[in-house]
Write an enzyme that holds these catalytic residues in place. Structure first.
Site, PDB file in Angstrom:
ATOM      1  N   PRO A 134       0.807  -1.228   0.000  1.00 33.63           N
ATOM      2  CA  PRO A 134       0.000   0.000   0.000  1.00 33.63           C
ATOM      3  C   PRO A 134       0.834   1.271   0.000  1.00 33.63           C
ATOM      4  O   PRO A 134       1.814   1.388   0.748  1.00 33.63           O
ATOM      5  CB  PRO A 134      -0.822  -0.120   1.284  1.00 33.63           C
ATOM      6  N   CYS A 135       0.427   2.197  -0.857  1.00 35.67           N
ATOM      7  CA  CYS A 135       1.244   3.392  -1.076  1.00 35.67           C
ATOM      8  C   CYS A 135       0.795   4.585  -0.247  1.00 35.67           C
ATOM      9  O   CYS A 135       1.519   5.565  -0.146  1.00 35.67           O
ATOM     10  CB  CYS A 135       1.208   3.773  -2.559  1.00 35.67           C
ATOM     11  N   GLN A 136      -0.390   4.561   0.338  1.00 34.92           N
ATOM     12  CA  GLN A 136      -0.908   5.762   0.991  1.00 34.92           C
ATOM     13  C   GLN A 136       0.041   6.387   2.009  1.00 34.92           C
ATOM     14  O   GLN A 136       0.185   7.605   2.035  1.00 34.92           O
ATOM     15  CB  GLN A 136      -2.259   5.481   1.662  1.00 34.92           C
ATOM     16  N   PHE A 155       3.127   6.676   2.010  1.00 36.42           N
ATOM     17  CA  PHE A 155       4.317   7.276   1.431  1.00 36.42           C
ATOM     18  C   PHE A 155       3.984   8.259   0.312  1.00 36.42           C
ATOM     19  O   PHE A 155       4.874   8.853  -0.273  1.00 36.42           O
ATOM     20  CB  PHE A 155       5.233   6.184   0.880  1.00 36.42           C
ATOM     21  N   SER A 156       2.721   8.415   0.002  1.00 37.37           N
ATOM     22  CA  SER A 156       2.325   9.202  -1.154  1.00 37.37           C
ATOM     23  C   SER A 156       2.375  10.687  -0.864  1.00 37.37           C
ATOM     24  O   SER A 156       2.100  11.148   0.228  1.00 37.37           O
ATOM     25  CB  SER A 156       0.905   8.821  -1.586  1.00 37.37           C
TER      26      SER A 156
END
Length: 435
Positions: A75-77, A79-80
């Site tokens: 999941p990227c949230q 680090f986004s």
């Protein structure tokens, strides 16, 4: 000998598709021994296309059949750039440690991880440093690439980080990081500057034919009428246009559309001049632009009717006034059917799960939203990949997915340059060398 792999945070299987295609190029058979995806709607699409229902929460996965390679678009949230950037302070950020747990227990030969570009700079680089250090403690040698999908036959500006690792051996790669063009305008200039005849695909290459399948995506009459106030009947003028109140350039604003009431040409000129000038350093360094007085506004908009123009705009609600008699635009509700019309002769902006359904295109002078199939093509999915039957979920899933050809190229490059490491899986050495 087949290579066994697991597909974690699998989404709709984009990383798996790229991995399997690269393996097929070398004649290597593959077998997925575990897939995991917590989103039930994404799992439905995965099952439709791969014939298997992914396991759910990765925290609850404790026993896995032996496997050779791990895939994870974790999941990227956290680090986004678009998120709160809490990183490992966010509970979702700790999902990386589930990958670490599985690597430590099963010791596969290699892995591929994918994430947003923000991972590189998050927490001044400490987050990525922590990830790599933790992987190296498990005796994995690691390299990462920052790649733009637009360099891999996908007409989308999508920059992502791809982290590859091999157990006990430094991976050799010929691919190099390349951020690509920062926007569609730079991309077009880059294409024009090429001296050879090779050009990458553009948005027009992924469009469906204008027929029954695209009819439901045509913009409503009311929205089309608003747009015609700006471009008349030549809707191709919308190519590359964004609908937004806070910027100038190639944009359309609420006052031009008459969202809160029709504006005169003078009123439109006033508002456009205001948003173009209020951020100038001579007025201060406010991030969103400073509120300006009439005297300040007159330095760039000198009109004898300025008092009447301001009064009218205040009444319509396009302008706000404070007790100091300074003025600022009031952003309109720009949640239209389309917030950005793509330029068919360039690349798309980055697809996101929240806004895919509001990207538009003008085809045969008809403005419409792009279709789920077109979103799939913008991510490099083959046309035989089956979209979720409900559009709202299909859009979200493709916005969240990876660009399949980039994964394929990364894995291909890994195999091509590390054949001895993967020798046991190759049918014959002759078959492996494809170039």
């Amino acid at each position: 000998m087949e290579i066994k792999f697991i597909d974690l945070f699998a989404g709709i299987g984009g990383i798996r598709l790229g991995f399997e295609k690269a393996m097929q190029t070398f004649g290597i058979e593959t077998k997925c021994v575990l897939s995991s995806e917590i989103d039930s709607k994404a799992a439905e699409t995965y099952k439709i296309n791969f014939g298997e229902t992914p396991s759910g929460d990765i925290h609850e996965i404790h026993e896995i059949d032996e496997f050779d390679f791990l895939l994870a678009g974790f999941p990227c949230q956290p680090f986004s750039y678009a998120g709160k950037q809490k990183g490992f302070g966010d509970t979702r950020g700790t999902l990386f440690f589930e990958i670490e747990r599985i690597l430590e227990k099963y010791r596969p030969k290699g892995f591929l991880l994918e994430n947003v570009r923000g991972l590189v700079s998050h927490d001044k680089g400490r987050t990525l440093k922590t990830i790599i250090e933790n992987l190296e403690k498990l005796n994995y040698r690691v390299k990462y690439l920052i790649l733009n999908s637009s360099n891999f036959g996908v007409p989308q500006n999508r920059v992502r980080i791809y982290i590859v690792g091999l157990l006990g051996e430094e991976p050799e790669l010929t691919l190099q990081s390349d951020f690509g063009s920062s926007d569609s305008h730079q991309y077009k200039k880059q294409q024009l500057s090429l001296f050879d005849n090779v050009t990458n695909p553009t948005v027009k290459d992924i469009l469906e034919d204008n027929n029954e399948s695209t009819q439901k995506y045509i913009c409503s009459n009311s929205f089309t009428d608003m747009l015609s106030k700006v471009v008349g009947n030549d809707f191709e003028k919308l190519h590359g246009v964004r609908l937004i109140d806070y910027r100038g350039g190639n944009s359309i604003h609420s006052w031009e559309l008459g969202l809160k009431g029709d504006c005169t040409p003078e009123e439109i000129d006033f508002m456009n001049a205001l948003i173009a000038n209020r951020r100038k350093k001579i007025f201060g360094t406010h991030q969103d632009g400073k509120r300006l007085s009439i005297e300040q506004i007159k330095t760039f908009f000198d009109n004898p009717n300025i008092d009447e123009i301001v009064a009218s705009l205040l009444k319509k609600g396009y302008l706000s006034e404070d007790s100091n008699k300074t003025y600022n635009p009031v952003a309109g509700n720009m949640s239209f059917e389309v917030f950005k019309f793509l330029d068919p002769d360039s690349i798309s902006i980055t697809l996101t799960s929240s806004d895919c359904h509001r990207l538009g295109i003008v085809q045969d002078n008809v403005p419409r939203r792009i279709t789920p199939r077109e979103c799939a093509r913008l991510q490099g999915f083959p046309d035989d990949f089956i979209c979720h039957p409900e559009d709202q979920f299909a859009y979200k899933q493709f916005g969240n997915s990876v660009s399949v050809p980039v994964v394929e190229e990364v894995i291909y490059d890994l195999l091509m340059n590390n054949q001895k490491f993967f020798e046991e899986y190759l049918p014959t050495q002759e078959k492996a060398i494809t170039q």
